[in-house]
Design an enzyme around this catalytic site. Structure first.
Site, PDB file in Angstrom:
ATOM      1  CE1 TYR A 144      -5.264 -27.499  -3.802  1.00  0.00           C
ATOM      2  CE2 TYR A 144      -5.839 -27.743  -6.100  1.00  0.00           C
ATOM      3  CZ  TYR A 144      -4.932 -27.371  -5.139  1.00  0.00           C
ATOM      4  OH  TYR A 144      -3.715 -26.876  -5.493  1.00  0.00           O
ATOM      5  CE  LYS A 195       7.647 -33.096   2.202  1.00  0.00           C
ATOM      6  NZ  LYS A 195       9.050 -32.796   1.851  1.00  0.00           N
ATOM      7  CG  ASP A 228      10.860 -31.977  -0.951  1.00  0.00           C
ATOM      8  OD1 ASP A 228      10.533 -33.078  -1.409  1.00  0.00           O
ATOM      9  OD2 ASP A 228      11.392 -31.858   0.168  1.00  0.00           O
ATOM     10  CG  ASP A 256       0.273 -23.765 -13.124  1.00  0.00           C
ATOM     11  OD1 ASP A 256      -0.299 -24.408 -14.025  1.00  0.00           O
ATOM     12  OD2 ASP A 256      -0.273 -22.862 -12.489  1.00  0.00           O
TER      13      ASP A 256
END
Ligand code: NAD
Length: 366
Positions: A144, A195, A228, A256
């Site tokens: 971000y 990841k 994942d 979330d």
């Protein structure tokens, strides 16, 4: 008598409604515990735009700087949604606050009482004891914020956009430290999410977390999981986790997901801790409900104040080092809800109480 100096940024729509009740609960605890409260209210978000022409007015920022913590409501809503994206209340207030105070650690408890499992989209048999986990998200680094971040037209006329994911070892170490402190206050179990099979930043993340925990917290049981898989495991059996720690974007998504499986936004609070220390030598932090301004129910007196009340508990714990009153507030919220006092969002369509009566029920349990 210890004085608790904090800024109160209630914000918009239900923000001021739930904030007023949370302050009433906090005032009650303070009287019982012999604490002096010194809150200073200031405009933020849409209220900042309307009254000062800016979502984060300079006067508000100065009040925050002079405080030991920020108790935040929520900002934004239909009234300001036609403004350009950069001037939108959420973006123009929360992001600068995060940046100004280097709020790098977002702590999000995912808590669902066993009595409320029916609110979760998960089958109740998967969560017979409710849910009780914590997600710790790195908040100031990663995709971000990394530069370059741009959209360009290529010589062949095609258009290309670039975001850049950057992490430094020091950034990973400081969020790992926050995760260790949280894990130590619970089951001493920490799962780091990355990841590492694809991303360089994740390879550094995994190596750094592993070495930092081995060096500084051999008492913590550390595991690693690919993001994942973590997204799947959260819905298969959330309680296999206790504390999760992860980078900014993965944390954005997973926290979330965690909020959804916990049933109602009206029950979830969060803490964002800063790199700096307050006048007590404790982390400066911003404490807020996980949900937004809920314009659909604003002004009706039916919003659930629990998330805002629980944010007060997090503030007492992290920025004021007051574990006992924090735990008392959490127990009172739990007692009130499990005892049957429920706002509409958690009442399963049955009898419900309003915002003020919910706070009264919490106060009665204190
Ligand atoms: P929202 O979280 O405001 O509402 C989603 C749903 O949850 C609504 O049905 C709402 O009624 C319900 N809900 C949320 N909090 C509740 C509470 N305390 N009690 C009972 N029900 C509650 O999300 P949204 O509708 O997508 O966003 C509304 C506005 O809030 C937007 O302008 C958005 O930008 C802003 N927002 C602000 C923040 C923040 O200030 N940190 C966070 C999220 C959204």
């Amino acid at each position: 008598m210890p004085t608790l100096k904090f800024a109160v940024l209630a914000g918009d729509y239900i923000g001021p409604e739930v904030m007023a009740e949370a302050l009433r609960v906090l005032g009650h605890v303070a009287r019982q515990e012999g604490l002096a409260l010194a809150p200073t209210a200031a405009d933020v978000g849409g209220a900042g735009i309307d009254n000062h022409g800016k979502a984060l007015p300079d006067s508000t920022l100065r009040i925050c700087e002079a405080s030991d913590a920020i108790l935040f409501g929520s900002v934004g809503g239909p009234k300001w949604e036609k403004l350009p994206p950069k001037e939108q209340p959420e973006r123009a207030a929360l992001l600068p606050l995060r940046k100004h105070f280097t709020l790098f650690a977002n702590i999000r408890p995912g808590l669902l009482y066993p009595e409320l499992t029916g609110l979760s989209p998960l089958k109740s048999e998967r969560i017979p004891d409710g849910i009780d986990i914590v997600c710790i998200r790195e908040l100031t680094g990663g995709l971000y914020f990394g530069k370059p971040k741009e959209t360009t037209t290529l010589p062949d006329g095609d258009v290309q956009a670039v975001d850049t994911m950057i992490y430094r070892r020091s950034e990973i170490e400081r969020i790992t430290e926050t995760a260790i402190v949280t894990a130590r206050s619970r089951k001493k179990k920490l799962c780091s999410i990355d990841k590492a099979n694809v991303l360089e930043t994740s390879v550094l993340w995994r190596k750094t977390v592993t070495e930092y925990v081995a060096r500084n917290a051999p008492d913590i049981e550390l595991s690693h999981m690919l993001v994942d898989n973590a997204a799947m495991q959260l819905v298969r059996g959330p309680n296999q986790f206790d504390v999760l720690v992860t980078e900014n974007m993965f944390g954005d998504i997973l926290s979330d997901e965690m909020a959804v499986i916990c049933g109602s936004l009206g029950m979830l609070s969060s803490a964002s801790l800063g790199a700096g220390r307050n006048s007590l030598g404790l982390p400066f932090g911003l404490y807020e409900p996980a949900g937004g301004t809920a314009p659909d129910i604003a002004g009706k007196g039916i919003a659930n104040p629990c998330a805002q009340v629980l944010s007060c508990a997090l503030m007492l714990r992290h920025s004021f080092g007051l574990e006992k009153p924090a735990a008392r507030i959490e127990a009172a919220v739990r007692g009130a809800v499990t005892g049957g006092s429920r706002t509409a969002d958690i009442s399963f369509g049955g009898a419900s109480v309003g915002t003020r009566a919910m706070a009264d029920a919490i106060i009665a349990r204190l």
